[in-house]
Design an enzyme around this catalytic site. Structure first.
Site, PDB file in Angstrom:
ATOM      1  N   GLY A  49       0.843  -1.189   0.000  1.00  0.00           N
ATOM      2  CA  GLY A  49       0.000   0.000   0.000  1.00  0.00           C
ATOM      3  C   GLY A  49       0.876   1.236   0.000  1.00  0.00           C
TER       4      GLY A  49
ATOM      5  CD  GLN B 265       3.261   5.696   2.771  1.00  0.00           C
ATOM      6  OE1 GLN B 265       2.318   5.146   2.232  1.00  0.00           O
ATOM      7  NE2 GLN B 265       4.238   5.020   3.368  1.00  0.00           N
TER       8      GLN B 265
ATOM      9  CB  CYS C 203       5.054   2.390   7.639  1.00  0.00           C
ATOM     10  SG  CYS C 203       4.582   3.880   6.750  1.00  0.00           S
ATOM     11  CG  LEU C 204       6.498   1.006   1.629  1.00  0.00           C
ATOM     12  CD1 LEU C 204       6.060   1.215   0.187  1.00  0.00           C
ATOM     13  CD2 LEU C 204       7.563  -0.082   1.708  1.00  0.00           C
TER      14      LEU C 204
ATOM     15  CG  HIS D  21      -0.784   1.400   7.329  1.00  0.00           C
ATOM     16  ND1 HIS D  21       0.119   0.955   8.271  1.00  0.00           N
ATOM     17  CD2 HIS D  21      -0.089   2.235   6.513  1.00  0.00           C
ATOM     18  CE1 HIS D  21       1.307   1.511   8.022  1.00  0.00           C
ATOM     19  NE2 HIS D  21       1.207   2.287   6.956  1.00  0.00           N
ATOM     20  CD  GLU D  22      -1.112   2.588   2.711  1.00  0.00           C
ATOM     21  OE1 GLU D  22      -0.703   3.753   2.580  1.00  0.00           O
ATOM     22  OE2 GLU D  22      -0.357   1.642   3.041  1.00  0.00           O
TER      23      GLU D  22
ATOM     24  CG  HIS E  88       0.138   6.931   5.430  1.00  0.00           C
ATOM     25  ND1 HIS E  88       1.226   7.435   6.095  1.00  0.00           N
ATOM     26  CD2 HIS E  88       0.398   5.607   5.241  1.00  0.00           C
ATOM     27  CE1 HIS E  88       2.105   6.462   6.302  1.00  0.00           C
ATOM     28  NE2 HIS E  88       1.625   5.337   5.795  1.00  0.00           N
TER      29      HIS E  88
END
Ligand code: ZN
Length: 198
Positions: free
Chosen positions: A48, A53, A96-97, A138-139, A142
């Site tokens: 994701g 991000q 998380c990226l 999660h996304e 963000h």
């Protein structure tokens, strides 16, 4: 900055604390941004990626969950997503990226109903469960400037305080060596990208 130059930003980049704006117009720039997001997510082996991000203040995220025994592969672009009817609770390890190599348990609803738009402006409504529901939550966080570390237990947060300070130290080092703009400048860039929407 052109879409090709966009890259994944790391904590504590101010974009990760930014409340993104809804998207009301899809143009070629936005379409190339989305294809760049898929490229970056796949390079980083993520499942994701939210616009925040890549330092873009748009309510938009993408998902790519590989096929498992329980479900076929899921690939989605969700614009202006709204989450409803979050039910159940399940704790599982997340990463998380934007915080590479940092993992910890996060409680999330097990199921969620989603209303969003696709890139053609069509409304999408669907029900998501388990990993799919987790990635969406999660996304979605963000887009509202929330990170998975915010949802961890106080004990876990204390345990991660060292690694988080390392991220902050690295961020300051990059700024001191002019390899990254100041937070004020990065915030100005976010405001400029917001203008693109209107
Ligand atoms: Zn993330």
């Amino acid at each position: 900055m052109t879409p090709a130059e966009l890259h994944i930003v790391h904590y504590p980049h101010p974009a990760l604390r930014w409340k993104s704006k809804p998207v009301y117009r899809v143009d070629d720039t936005l379409r190339s941004i989305v294809s760049r997001m898929f490229e970056l997510m796949s390079e980083a082996s993520g499942i994701g990626l939210a616009a925040n991000q890549i330092a873009l203040p748009y309510q938009l995220f993408i998902i790519s969950i590989p096929e498992t025994e329980d479900h076929p592969a899921i690939e989605q672009i969700l614009v202006n997503p709204v989450l409803q009817n979050q039910k159940g609770s399940h704790e599982a390890e997340e990463g998380c990226l934007s915080l590479p190599n940092l993992y910890g348990p996060v409680k999330r609803a097990t199921t969620v109903d989603v209303k969003a738009y696709d890139l053609d402006g069509n409304e999408i409504n669907f029900h998501a469960e388990n990993l799919h529901a987790r990635v969406i939550q999660h996304e979605h966080d963000h887009l509202h400037g929330r990170l998975f570390i915010d949802r961890m237990s106080e004990m876990k947060k204390r345990e991660l305080s060292g690694p988080l300070e390392d991220f902050r130290y690295h961020h300051r080092q990059l700024q001191q060596h002019q390899k990254l703009e100041s937070d004020e400048h990065l915030q100005d860039d976010l405001r400029k990208w917001e203008q693109h929407l209107t």
